[in-house]
Design an enzyme around this catalytic site. Structure first.
Site, PDB file in Angstrom:
ATOM      1  N   LYS A   1      33.313  37.904  34.256  1.00  0.00           N
ATOM      2  CA  LYS A   1      34.032  39.184  34.278  1.00  0.00           C
ATOM      3  C   LYS A   1      35.309  39.065  35.126  1.00  0.00           C
ATOM      4  CE  LYS A   1      34.739  43.754  34.237  1.00  0.00           C
ATOM      5  NZ  LYS A   1      35.265  44.422  33.034  1.00  0.00           N
TER       6      LYS A   1
ATOM      7  N   MET B   1      36.500  50.835  31.590  1.00  0.00           N
ATOM      8  CA  MET B   1      35.474  50.440  32.563  1.00  0.00           C
ATOM      9  C   MET B   1      36.002  50.542  33.998  1.00  0.00           C
ATOM     10  SD  MET B   1      33.084  49.853  30.499  1.00  0.00           S
ATOM     11  CE  MET B   1      31.806  49.111  31.497  1.00  0.00           C
ATOM     12  N   GLY B   2      37.259  50.175  34.196  1.00  0.00           N
ATOM     13  CA  GLY B   2      37.830  50.236  35.545  1.00  0.00           C
ATOM     14  C   GLY B   2      37.429  49.067  36.426  1.00  0.00           C
ATOM     15  N   LEU B   3      37.241  47.923  35.781  1.00  0.00           N
ATOM     16  CA  LEU B   3      36.978  46.665  36.504  1.00  0.00           C
ATOM     17  C   LEU B   3      35.749  46.697  37.428  1.00  0.00           C
ATOM     18  CD1 LEU B   3      40.640  45.619  37.387  1.00  0.00           C
ATOM     19  CD2 LEU B   3      38.998  44.202  36.132  1.00  0.00           C
TER      20      LEU B   3
ATOM     21  N   ASN C   1      44.386  37.583  34.379  1.00  0.00           N
ATOM     22  CA  ASN C   1      44.420  38.769  33.521  1.00  0.00           C
ATOM     23  C   ASN C   1      45.683  39.588  33.790  1.00  0.00           C
ATOM     24  OD1 ASN C   1      43.886  41.000  31.986  1.00  0.00           O
ATOM     25  ND2 ASN C   1      41.831  41.350  32.795  1.00  0.00           N
TER      26      ASN C   1
ATOM     27  N   CYS D   1      44.795  44.369  32.084  1.00  0.00           N
ATOM     28  CA  CYS D   1      43.801  45.431  32.207  1.00  0.00           C
ATOM     29  C   CYS D   1      44.495  46.777  32.100  1.00  0.00           C
ATOM     30  CB  CYS D   1      43.053  45.348  33.537  1.00  0.00           C
ATOM     31  SG  CYS D   1      41.902  46.732  33.679  1.00  0.00           S
TER      32      CYS D   1
ATOM     33  N   ASN E   1      44.113  41.130  24.616  1.00  0.00           N
ATOM     34  CA  ASN E   1      43.223  42.069  25.279  1.00  0.00           C
ATOM     35  C   ASN E   1      43.127  43.322  24.402  1.00  0.00           C
ATOM     36  OD1 ASN E   1      41.705  43.489  27.232  1.00  0.00           O
ATOM     37  ND2 ASN E   1      42.800  42.456  28.878  1.00  0.00           N
TER      38      ASN E   1
ATOM     39  N   GLY F   1      37.475  45.575  18.735  1.00  0.00           N
ATOM     40  CA  GLY F   1      36.633  45.554  17.535  1.00  0.00           C
ATOM     41  C   GLY F   1      37.451  45.353  16.267  1.00  0.00           C
TER      42      GLY F   1
ATOM     43  N   GLY G   1      39.992  39.347  19.312  1.00  0.00           N
ATOM     44  CA  GLY G   1      40.351  40.633  18.721  1.00  0.00           C
ATOM     45  C   GLY G   1      39.704  40.825  17.369  1.00  0.00           C
TER      46      GLY G   1
HETATM   47  C1  DHB Z   1      38.867  46.090  32.137  1.00  0.00           C
HETATM   48  C2  DHB Z   1      39.371  46.216  30.875  1.00  0.00           C
HETATM   49  C3  DHB Z   1      40.183  45.235  30.375  1.00  0.00           C
HETATM   50  O1  DHB Z   1      40.690  45.278  29.128  1.00  0.00           O
HETATM   51  C4  DHB Z   1      40.490  44.144  31.164  1.00  0.00           C
HETATM   52  O2  DHB Z   1      41.308  43.203  30.724  1.00  0.00           O
HETATM   53  C5  DHB Z   1      39.983  44.016  32.418  1.00  0.00           C
HETATM   54  C6  DHB Z   1      39.157  45.007  32.901  1.00  0.00           C
HETATM   55  C7  DHB Z   1      38.027  47.129  32.730  1.00  0.00           C
HETATM   56  O3  DHB Z   1      38.357  48.323  32.583  1.00  0.00           O
HETATM   57  O4  DHB Z   1      37.048  46.803  33.415  1.00  0.00           O
END
Ligand code: DHB
Length: 310
Positions: free
Chosen positions: A45, A71-73, A126, A129, A192, A220, A248
């Site tokens: 992750k 998700m917010g990492l 990354n 995000c 991404n 998706g 992707g």
């Molecule tokens: C999250 C989403 C992403 O697309 C990414 O590259 C890294 C983190 C996330 O929200 O956790």
């Protein structure tokens, strides 16, 4: 069956298909499941300096031909993934990939430095995000991209790659390709999720996720044409100097075959892993092998980038 072994930035992978950073790869239990699966590597992750709980729930929503999340990492903090890399390396005979997501240039430097000294084989930085309020996707800010890359160029010998957001304009592709070629980037991972999209439930007259007023990253099947275009365009612009990992909307061997034609050295799977579980990696790779065999191809190399134009 034709072999699907491949290389990313000189690192060997036994097959063409591995997990993407994101789904079900934040804890040791989850990473062990990926280790035991048909995934050609173990991608962890995206991590931050400190552990994070992530955004408020509901923060993801699964629908028929796609997936939206903000998700917010949520992650355990980079120190844990440095430890996990060493444990995973001992337990499994496949490449380990770290993913780092900084909030500043200093964060990127600290984490890339740490993983350069770790047991990880490859480091994915990354730049894309989309889910942190007030933080732009680095890959859409070319000055900041240049800045960060200049500061992580000489931190070690392990291959460093960039996880890129999707681009939609030729001038943006050209600018990012130039930046990549100016720095020590050995691979790109493209794409991404498409950031800040909106899915509406018409029955409830409501957004489907809570963070950011319902805006989230789309992934998706629906994003496949965008992923293919990004891989193909970077394949043309980077002239074989940088490995390309396609991501992707890959849910079948046919999807993987299309990414191979576009020029991908390997593919990563996120949404299909989320929906189907760890059996997807072996299944997609087997389906790809069947397609190669049916068409009389013996290797990944024979097909890579061989897309025909009309
Ligand atoms: C999250 C989403 C992403 O697309 C990414 O590259 C890294 C983190 C996330 O929200 O956790």
């Amino acid at each position: 069956m034709p072999a699907t072994k491949t290389k990313i930035a000189g690192v060997e992978f036994d097959s063409y298909v591995l997990n993407a950073s994101g789904p079900k790869d934040a804890t040791m239990e989850e990473l062990e499941i990926i280790g035991h699966s048909g995934s050609a590597g173990i991608m962890m992750k995206s991590c931050t300096i400190e552990p994070r709980e992530g955004n408020e729930e509901p923060r993801s929503f699964d629908f028929a031909d796609g997936y939206i999340q903000s998700m917010g990492l949520p992650n355990l903090g980079y120190r844990k993934y440095v430890e996990f890399a060493a444990e995973l390396k001992k337990k499994f005979k496949k490449p380990i990939l770290a993913s780092v997501s900084g909030f500043s240039k200093e964060d990127y430097v600290l984490m890339v430095e740490a993983f350069q000294k770790s047991e990880a084989d490859l480091i994915e930085v990354n730049f894309s995000c989309p889910n942190i309020k007030g933080k732009p996707q680095v890959g859409y800010d070319f000055e900041q991209s240049e800045n960060v890359l200049a500061s992580i160029d000489n931190l070690g010998e392990k291959p460093v790659g960039l996880k890129l957001p999707p681009y939609f304009d030729m001038s943006h592709y050209a600018q990012m390709a130039e930046i990549i070629l100016r720095h020590k980037i050995s691979f790109i991972t493209s794409i991404n999720s498409i950031g800040n999209t909106l899915i509406i439930d018409p029955e409830k007259e409501s957004a489907v996720i809570k963070p950011n007023n319902g805006l989230g990253g789309l992934s998706g099947n629906r994003v496949k044409p965008i992923g293919l275009a990004n891989v193909r365009t970077f394949y043309n612009l980077l002239g074989g100097k940088v490995s390309i990992v396609g991501v992707g909307g890959i849910s079948t061997g046919t999807d993987a075959f299309e990414y191979l034609l576009a020029g991908a050295d390997a593919v990563q799977i996120a949404t299909t892993f989320e929906k189907e579980g760890a059996g997807c990696f072996g299944r997609i790779n087997n389906e790809l092998q069947e397609i190669l065999e049916k068409k009389g191809y013996n290797s990944i190399e024979e097909v890579k980038g061989k897309l025909k134009y009309l």
